[in-house]
Design a protein around this motif. Structure first.
Motif, PDB file in Angstrom:
ATOM      1  N   ASN A 139      -1.736  36.753 -28.105  1.00 56.38           N
ATOM      2  CA  ASN A 139      -1.284  38.702 -27.744  1.00 56.38           C
ATOM      3  C   ASN A 139      -0.740  37.955 -26.388  1.00 56.38           C
ATOM      4  N   ASN A 140       1.063  38.275 -26.495  1.00 56.50           N
ATOM      5  CA  ASN A 140       1.280  37.725 -25.632  1.00 56.50           C
ATOM      6  C   ASN A 140       2.575  38.555 -26.312  1.00 56.50           C
ATOM      7  N   ALA A 141       2.625  39.605 -26.093  1.00 56.70           N
ATOM      8  CA  ALA A 141       3.744  40.600 -27.188  1.00 56.70           C
ATOM      9  C   ALA A 141       5.387  40.520 -26.620  1.00 56.70           C
ATOM     10  N   THR A 142       5.233  40.171 -25.288  1.00 54.72           N
ATOM     11  CA  THR A 142       6.677  39.575 -24.671  1.00 54.72           C
ATOM     12  C   THR A 142       7.136  38.426 -24.494  1.00 54.72           C
ATOM     13  N   GLY A 143       6.342  37.313 -24.754  1.00 58.66           N
ATOM     14  CA  GLY A 143       7.288  35.863 -24.458  1.00 58.66           C
ATOM     15  C   GLY A 143       7.383  35.210 -25.831  1.00 58.66           C
TER      16      GLY A 143
END
Length: 221
Positions: free
Chosen positions: A158-162
């Motif tokens: 769910n990490n949308a930036t990494g």
């Protein structure tokens, strides 16, 4: 035989009536979520419910005729951060690999990885890749006489930036010791978007012809 009640005739709210061998008695009320445990001939008691399994089954796919890939795009969501894909008895491809889906598209590049591969008669070799790399192979040497087995941990989905992390362990088992392969890789996919799917496919364009694939969610602590 007369019934004897210890104490007054007002039942305990939430209590359970039991026999002590001579009289009827009542337990105290448990707390929400507790279970009543038998203690043999002694009074029963309230205990905490056992912890739920860390793995939650989501879905299974079974391959019985030729397919180009096996996709899991339903069930990977914000419910869990981490997932486990178990595959077994896979037949057909010579170099199967793993892709993750981000932004509605399975990513064919952008994987960083390192790992090792061993063959029954060959010393282990190390491999590395960079951000332009295609998905890594998670087993080699699979054919109609070889079966592939393995696990894929999908982490930080769910990490949308990494990066989304992948830990892949697998290999194939042949009829003789000379056709056994083993692989272990750590990989990441760096596209800035949450992961919504995972794909098992064949990099050599040969179809999968058999196998079972099970997807589990790993409960958040």
């Amino acid at each position: 035989m007369p019934v004897t009640i210890v104490g007054n005739n007002t039942p305990t709210a939430g209590g359970v009536v039991y026999g002590d061998g001579t009289n009827y008695a009542s337990t105290a009320a448990g707390t929400s979520g507790q279970l009543l445990q038998s203690n043999g001939s002694s009074a029963p008691s309230w205990v905490a419910a056992p912890s739920a399994s860390a793995l939650v089954f989501i879905s299974v796919q079974t391959v019985s005729s030729a397919v180009a890939q096996v996709d899991f795009t339903s069930g990977i969501s914000s419910t869990y951060d981490d997932y486990l894909l178990i595959y077994e008895n896979v037949v057909g491809p010579t170099k199967p690999a793993i892709q993750v889906q981000k932004s509605g598209t399975f990513q064919s590049t952008g994987y960083n990885y390192c790992g090792a591969q061993g063959v029954a008669t060959t010393p282990t070799s190390s491999y590395g890749g960079n951000s332009s790399s295609a998905p890594i192979n998670n087993a080699n040497g699979i054919s109609t006489s070889n079966l592939s087995f393995g696990t894929v941990y999908l982490m930080n989905a769910n990490n949308a930036t990494g990066a989304t992390g992948l830990v892949i362990q697998g290999g194939s088992v042949g009829a003789t010791g000379t056709s056994n392969y083993a692989n272990s890789f750590v990989s990441s996919q760096t596209t800035s978007a949450a992961t919504t799917g995972i794909r098992f496919f064949d990099t050599s364009a040969n179809n999968l012809t058999a196998g079972t694939f099970r997807l589990y969610g790993i409960q958040k602590s």
